[in-house]
Design a protein around this motif. Structure first.
Motif, PDB file in Angstrom:
ATOM      1  N   ALA A 236       0.833  -1.207   0.000  1.00 26.02           N
ATOM      2  CA  ALA A 236       0.000   0.000   0.000  1.00 26.02           C
ATOM      3  C   ALA A 236       0.867   1.255   0.000  1.00 26.02           C
ATOM      4  O   ALA A 236       0.577   2.230  -0.700  1.00 26.02           O
ATOM      5  N   MET A 237       1.956   1.235   0.777  1.00 27.00           N
ATOM      6  CA  MET A 237       2.829   2.402   0.848  1.00 27.00           C
ATOM      7  C   MET A 237       3.531   2.646  -0.488  1.00 27.00           C
ATOM      8  O   MET A 237       3.692   3.779  -0.933  1.00 27.00           O
ATOM      9  N   HIS A 307       1.780  15.525   3.908  1.00 25.75           N
ATOM     10  CA  HIS A 307       2.109  15.912   5.286  1.00 25.75           C
ATOM     11  C   HIS A 307       1.112  15.309   6.267  1.00 25.75           C
ATOM     12  O   HIS A 307       1.493  14.788   7.329  1.00 25.75           O
ATOM     13  N   SER A 308      -0.176  15.356   5.925  1.00 26.66           N
ATOM     14  CA  SER A 308      -1.219  14.781   6.792  1.00 26.66           C
ATOM     15  C   SER A 308      -1.066  13.275   6.893  1.00 26.66           C
ATOM     16  O   SER A 308      -1.304  12.686   7.953  1.00 26.66           O
ATOM     17  N   THR A 309      -0.691  12.646   5.771  1.00 23.15           N
ATOM     18  CA  THR A 309      -0.461  11.193   5.779  1.00 23.15           C
ATOM     19  C   THR A 309       0.644  10.843   6.767  1.00 23.15           C
ATOM     20  O   THR A 309       0.520   9.896   7.554  1.00 23.15           O
ATOM     21  N   MET A 310       1.728  11.609   6.735  1.00 23.33           N
ATOM     22  CA  MET A 310       2.831  11.355   7.669  1.00 23.33           C
ATOM     23  C   MET A 310       2.382  11.541   9.111  1.00 23.33           C
ATOM     24  O   MET A 310       2.731  10.747   9.996  1.00 23.33           O
ATOM     25  N   GLN A 311       1.589  12.594   9.347  1.00 22.19           N
ATOM     26  CA  GLN A 311       1.090  12.834  10.703  1.00 22.19           C
ATOM     27  C   GLN A 311       0.244  11.664  11.187  1.00 22.19           C
ATOM     28  O   GLN A 311       0.346  11.235  12.337  1.00 22.19           O
ATOM     29  N   TRP A 312      -0.603  11.149  10.282  1.00 19.42           N
ATOM     30  CA  TRP A 312      -1.479  10.026  10.633  1.00 19.42           C
ATOM     31  C   TRP A 312      -0.648   8.829  11.079  1.00 19.42           C
ATOM     32  O   TRP A 312      -0.942   8.183  12.095  1.00 19.42           O
ATOM     33  N   GLU A 315       1.058   9.457  14.524  1.00 20.92           N
ATOM     34  CA  GLU A 315       0.104   9.263  15.622  1.00 20.92           C
ATOM     35  C   GLU A 315      -0.157   7.783  15.850  1.00 20.92           C
ATOM     36  O   GLU A 315      -0.274   7.333  16.996  1.00 20.92           O
ATOM     37  N   LEU A 316      -0.235   7.030  14.764  1.00 22.26           N
ATOM     38  CA  LEU A 316      -0.445   5.575  14.881  1.00 22.26           C
ATOM     39  C   LEU A 316       0.735   4.927  15.609  1.00 22.26           C
ATOM     40  O   LEU A 316       0.548   4.071  16.482  1.00 22.26           O
ATOM     41  N   ASP A 317       1.950   5.352  15.260  1.00 20.30           N
ATOM     42  CA  ASP A 317       3.148   4.811  15.924  1.00 20.30           C
ATOM     43  C   ASP A 317       3.131   5.135  17.410  1.00 20.30           C
ATOM     44  O   ASP A 317       3.479   4.296  18.247  1.00 20.30           O
ATOM     45  N   ASN A 318       2.724   6.354  17.739  1.00 23.34           N
ATOM     46  CA  ASN A 318       2.686   6.756  19.153  1.00 23.34           C
ATOM     47  C   ASN A 318       1.671   5.942  19.945  1.00 23.34           C
ATOM     48  O   ASN A 318       1.880   5.622  21.111  1.00 23.34           O
ATOM     49  N   LYS A 344       7.574   4.094   7.806  1.00 18.46           N
ATOM     50  CA  LYS A 344       8.231   5.310   8.275  1.00 18.46           C
ATOM     51  C   LYS A 344       9.381   5.712   7.360  1.00 18.46           C
ATOM     52  O   LYS A 344       9.500   6.866   6.948  1.00 18.46           O
ATOM     53  N   LYS A 345      10.220   4.723   7.021  1.00 15.28           N
ATOM     54  CA  LYS A 345      11.360   5.009   6.142  1.00 15.28           C
ATOM     55  C   LYS A 345      10.885   5.432   4.753  1.00 15.28           C
ATOM     56  O   LYS A 345      11.439   6.350   4.144  1.00 15.28           O
ATOM     57  N   LYS A 346       9.855   4.755   4.270  1.00 16.90           N
ATOM     58  CA  LYS A 346       9.335   5.050   2.933  1.00 16.90           C
ATOM     59  C   LYS A 346       8.778   6.482   2.894  1.00 16.90           C
ATOM     60  O   LYS A 346       9.019   7.229   1.926  1.00 16.90           O
TER      61      LYS A 346
END
Length: 932
Positions: A236-237, A307-312, A315-318, A344-346
């Motif tokens: 998916a990524m 940017h929003s995708t990265m934030q999502w 938050e999921l990682d946290n 995360k790396k991607k």
């Protein structure tokens, strides 16, 4: 017989060798086994030979006995075995009899059972078993029916965009189908479910692509959950990044295509097939900025989604981080950690890639159009938009946006070269048409309120380059652009609105006619909280009408000096329309530097040319005069002369005439030259009634000084924008050019001073005075009164001029200094023309000079009186002896050879011999006298 029996017993009792016994039995002749009636005795007797040998008989008899013993032993063994088998047979017979009894009983009981149960009872049992089987079958059929109807529900769920639910349902159906795979209809259903799952994946991919332009948290959460159920988080990524790349391409292509087709005005679809780079070349200048703005808006949406995708995901990682650590032993948790690490790396790697794609698309757009003929304001808007985009890039991935900077630098250098050339020509035209009338501005004039300098007070302006933004912080305190515009709005929309507001402000401010309206417009700017320190002065009046004069108290009047002619004109800066134009150009140039630091040096070089040309024009119009060299007054310093020579060599096209100047457009490098400006014919500098154009000279010179002051106030700002390696150029420009502006006062005002007083008349009158008198006079000579009358008239003329234009104290001081200095030098020259002089005549000279000084001090506050010692020293030299005179000649090189020779001839002539006089005259000739 007894003997035989014993022998046989002996034989039997002997140890038996089974092998020997077997061999012995085998050695018995077969005839003994032939039949039961066989007569062994007879047979043995018949075998006897005719001649009997006892020994042989006995051996044969022994052999027979052994054979008999072996047979007996064998028979004994067989008989024992036989008895045992017989016992077993007997036992078997007994068991068979028992079995017969059991069978008989069983048959009897079966008969009883048959009589006790009916066939109906057995039928009931069979039906019960059949019912149980059919119940299981019905359950299976219902499951199969449900499976077959699943596709309808799946379609509904896909329409509702419930992708996780659809995949969950599909996977459950597949699991159920594998349970009933023994049914032939299920195998077909299984393949159908697989097709449905593939269809869901395709729709899921489409749903994933939608997040690239408009990120929705709930929508993206569903999509990610669906991919997690499929076990394809990493896939998916990969797909998401491919979609972002495609989204960037499609977005920019559609935006540009829309404008190109709109401007083309026909239905020709040839543009659809063009490459994006070629399509960009078809954008018209009128649609360039709207298209660029829409392009940046669209790309902003894509980057905001990323940017929003990265934030999502952060938050999921946290959220999942601690849970994973607690249950990290399971294989599923390990796989989840791997997936999240990959994502995360991607995403981090994708930041740079996405921004690079954005830069390349915008670069193609920037370079697709020749902007060299754009209006300045339009070009500034382009630079502002690109600058804001670079700020977005820095916040997006920390990029310095080298691709954008290089492309916009290419366009800027090209544009600026043409623009500056046109502005220099425009400046020449302004200067040649300038009548050097005062441009009326308010007394509290400040360049800070000029529209061109507004950018310096807007720390949050989009004009700021990313490198400056990093230091000053974002507009909303600590909020980045992505935080400010996360939910709504667009940084490029805000930018355009600001531009429009500013433009309307400037246009409106030029239309007011009354001072009251003017005050209303500008009172909003009274607060200088947003004005930089270097510009923190008062406001500008951009009107063409006179500003109201401030009243001056009597105390103030009394506290000012006699030679300050500026009281009746207030304290408004002295400048012309051309000066204001140069200041506006300076603001525009600085604005361009502020936006695009890479061309800062090119721009500052051009800024210096504007100042150079203005300075050179003022000098050429009002200060150039061949009398400088002979005056000996040192009017032009070596630094100013060097500056003027440099300007003439590097900037002035001495060969090109005014008519052919327009053709002289293409000059290599930046060293473009401009024809020498010519003073307007409307400016008359030859009339004595106007003090030889003193008002115009004051306006020209003081406007240059004012311009230099503005440059000084902006030095720190310009220095901050210059590359470190180029800063020496700026420092040299300030130290050698800007600082020399005030030095032009001397040569320009000297021309007025030289013509305002009739020094020749004074020399003529002095030549008629008799100096070889024999008595001390108490009355001074008439030439002193005539000279003082000239000074009084000069003072009155200065007052008249000051009613037309304010004459600053520094200017009046220079004028008075020049006039007094010229008068004093004329006095010395008159004294040097004396043929005969007595001691009483020298006393008269001193009396004349003292009278002149006394009356002069009433006219001017200039102290000390310039060149006072020059006259006094010369008069006193009449009293020197021969030896003192020789030393005087060596020490006082400020006097001309003629003046020194007069001292020797007139003063010492009657006291020394011819040889001594010749020696002194030779000393005068030998001295090289540089002009001061």
């Amino acid at each position: 017989n007894l003997l035989e029996t014993e022998e046989l017993r002996e034989l039997r009792e002997q140890p038996i060798d089974p092998q020997a016994e077997q061999e012995m039995i085998e050695s018995i002749a077969e005839v003994y086994y032939s039949c039961d009636s066989f007569d062994m005795v007879k047979h043995e007797l018949e075998k006897l030979p005719p001649e009997l040998d006892l020994q042989e008989l006995e051996d044969h008899r022994d052999t027979l006995k052994k054979q008999q013993a072996a047979v007996s032993s064998l028979w004994l063994t067989v008989s024992i075995v036989f008895l045992q088998e017989l016992e077993r047979v007997t036992a078997l017979q007994t068991n068979l009899q028992l079995a017969a009894v059991i069978c008989t009983n069983a048959r009897r009981q079966l008969g009883v059972s048959k009589e006790g149960f009916t066939e109906a009872s057995l039928g009931l049992l069979a039906n019960q078993r059949k019912r149980q089987l059919l119940t299981g079958l019905l359950k299976s059929l219902r499951t199969i029916k449900t499976l077959q109807r699943t596709d309808v529900r799946l379609s509904e769920m896909l329409e509702e965009e419930d992708y996780p639910g659809a995949i969950q349902l599909c996977l459950e159906c597949q699991k159920a189908a594998s349970t009933f795979k023994h049914y032939s209809c299920i195998s077909e259903l299984n393949s159908k479910l697989q097709d449905t799952l593939e269809q869901i994946e395709e729709q899921l991919d489409v749903a994933l692509s939608k997040t690239c332009k408009h990120f929705d948290v709930s929508h993206y959460t569903k999509v990610q959950l669906a991919y997690t159920l499929l076990g394809k988080t990493q896939t998916a990524m990969d797909q998401l990044h491919m979609h972002f790349t495609q989204a960037i391409h499609n977005t920019v292509f559609q935006v540009v295509l829309g404008y190109v087709e709109l401007c083309a005005g026909n239905a020709d679809t040839k543009f659809q097939k063009m490459q994006y780079k070629d399509l960009c070349t078809h954008i018209t200048p009128d649609s360039y900025i709207p298209c660029l703005t829409d392009l940046c808006k669209a790309l902003w949406e894509v980057m905001l989604s990323y940017h929003s995708t990265m934030q999502w995901h952060e938050e999921l990682d946290n959220k999942e981080g601690p849970a994973t650590q607690d249950g990290g032993a399971s294989a599923g948790a390990d796989e989840s950690v791997v997936d999240r690490s990959y994502v995360k790396k991607k995403l981090e790697h994708g930041l740079t890639r996405i921004w690079q794609d954005v830069q390349l698309k915008v670069k193609a757009y920037i370079l697709g159009t020749d902007m060299s003929n754009f209006k300045y304001d339009d070009f500034i808007v382009v630079l502002d938009v690109i600058s804001r985009l670079m700020q977005v890039g820095e916040e997006f991935c920390g990029s310095r946006s080298e691709v954008l900077q290089e492309s916009i630098k290419r366009q800027s250098v090209n544009y600026f070269r043409n623009y500056h050339r046109a502005r220099l020509e425009e400046l020449r035209m302004f200067l040649e048409n300038e009548t050097w009338e005062l441009c009326p501005v308010k007394s509290n004039f400040s360049i800070a309120q000029l529209h061109e300098f507004k950018f310096m007070g807007q720390c949050h302006s989009p004009s700021l380059s990313p490198s400056r933004q990093a230091g000053t912080g974002a507009a909303g305190g600590d909020l980045s652009l992505f935080q400010q515009f996360l939910l709504e709005g667009n940084p490029f929309e805000m930018h355009i609105e600001n531009k429009e507001e500013e433009t309307e402000d400037v246009l409106a401010s030029n239309g007011y006619e009354s001072d009251e309206l003017e005050k209303n417009v500008f009172q909003d700017y009274d607060s200088d909280s947003d004005v930089p320190e270097e510009l923190k002065q008062d406001y500008v009046d951009e009107q063409t009408g006179d500003a109201p004069l401030k009243s001056v108290s009597r105390e103030t009047m009394r506290s000012h000096k006699k030679s300050d002619y500026s009281l009746n004109k207030g304290t408004a800066p002295i400048l012309t329309n051309t000066t204001l134009n140069v200041i506006r150009l300076l603001g525009k140039y600085m604005q361009m530097m502020n936006i695009l630091k890479p061309i800062a040096f090119d721009v500052i070089h051009c800024v210096s040319q504007l100042f150079d040309y203005y300075l050179y024009a003022v000098y050429t119009f009002f200060g150039r005069n061949d009398m400088y060299e002979s005056s000996g007054l040192g009017l032009i310093s070596s630094r100013l002369r060097t500056t003027l020579n440099r300007i003439q060599e590097n900037l002035i096209d001495m060969e090109s005439s005014g008519e052919s100047a327009g053709v002289h457009g293409q000059v290599e490098d930046r060293k473009e030259k401009v024809p020498t400006p010519h003073l307007s014919q409307l400016v008359v500098l030859t009339k004595s009634g106007t003090l030889y154009g003193l008002a115009q000279r004051v306006v020209a010179t003081e406007s240059l000084v004012f311009l230099a002051e503005q440059f000084d106030s902006l030095q720190a700002h310009l220095d901050s924008m210059m590359p470190a390696v180029k800063k020496p150029f700026l420092q040299q420009f300030y130290s050698q050019t800007v600082s020399t502006a005030s030095e032009l006062r001397k040569p320009i005002y000297w021309i007025v001073a030289a013509k305002a007083i009739d020094y020749e008349q004074m020399l003529l009158m002095m030549s008629g005075v008799k100096w070889d008198i024999r008595e001390i006079m108490s009355q001074h000579n008439v030439y002193v009164d005539i000279l003082l009358k000239e000074f009084e008239q000069f003072n009155a003329q200065l007052g008249d001029v000051s009613r037309q234009v304010r004459i600053p104290l520094a200017v009046s001081n220079v004028l008075w200094e020049h006039c007094i200095r010229l008068a004093n030098r004329t006095l010395v020259e008159g004294y040097a023309n004396v043929k005969k002089c007595s001691n009483e005549g020298r006393a008269l000279m001193q009396l004349d000079f003292q009278q002149f000084l006394m009356k002069l001090e009433r006219l001017t506050d200039l102290r000390p009186i310039p060149d006072k010692e020059f006259v006094e020293t010369y008069i006193k030299a009449y009293y020197l002896t021969e030896n003192d005179m020789e030393q005087f000649i060596k020490n006082h090189r400020e006097y001309s050879m003629k003046q020194l020779a007069n001292l020797v001839n007139v003063c010492l002539g009657s006291h020394i011999n011819k040889k001594a006089r010749q020696k002194l005259l030779s000393a005068i000739d030998d001295i090289d006298r540089p002009k001061r």
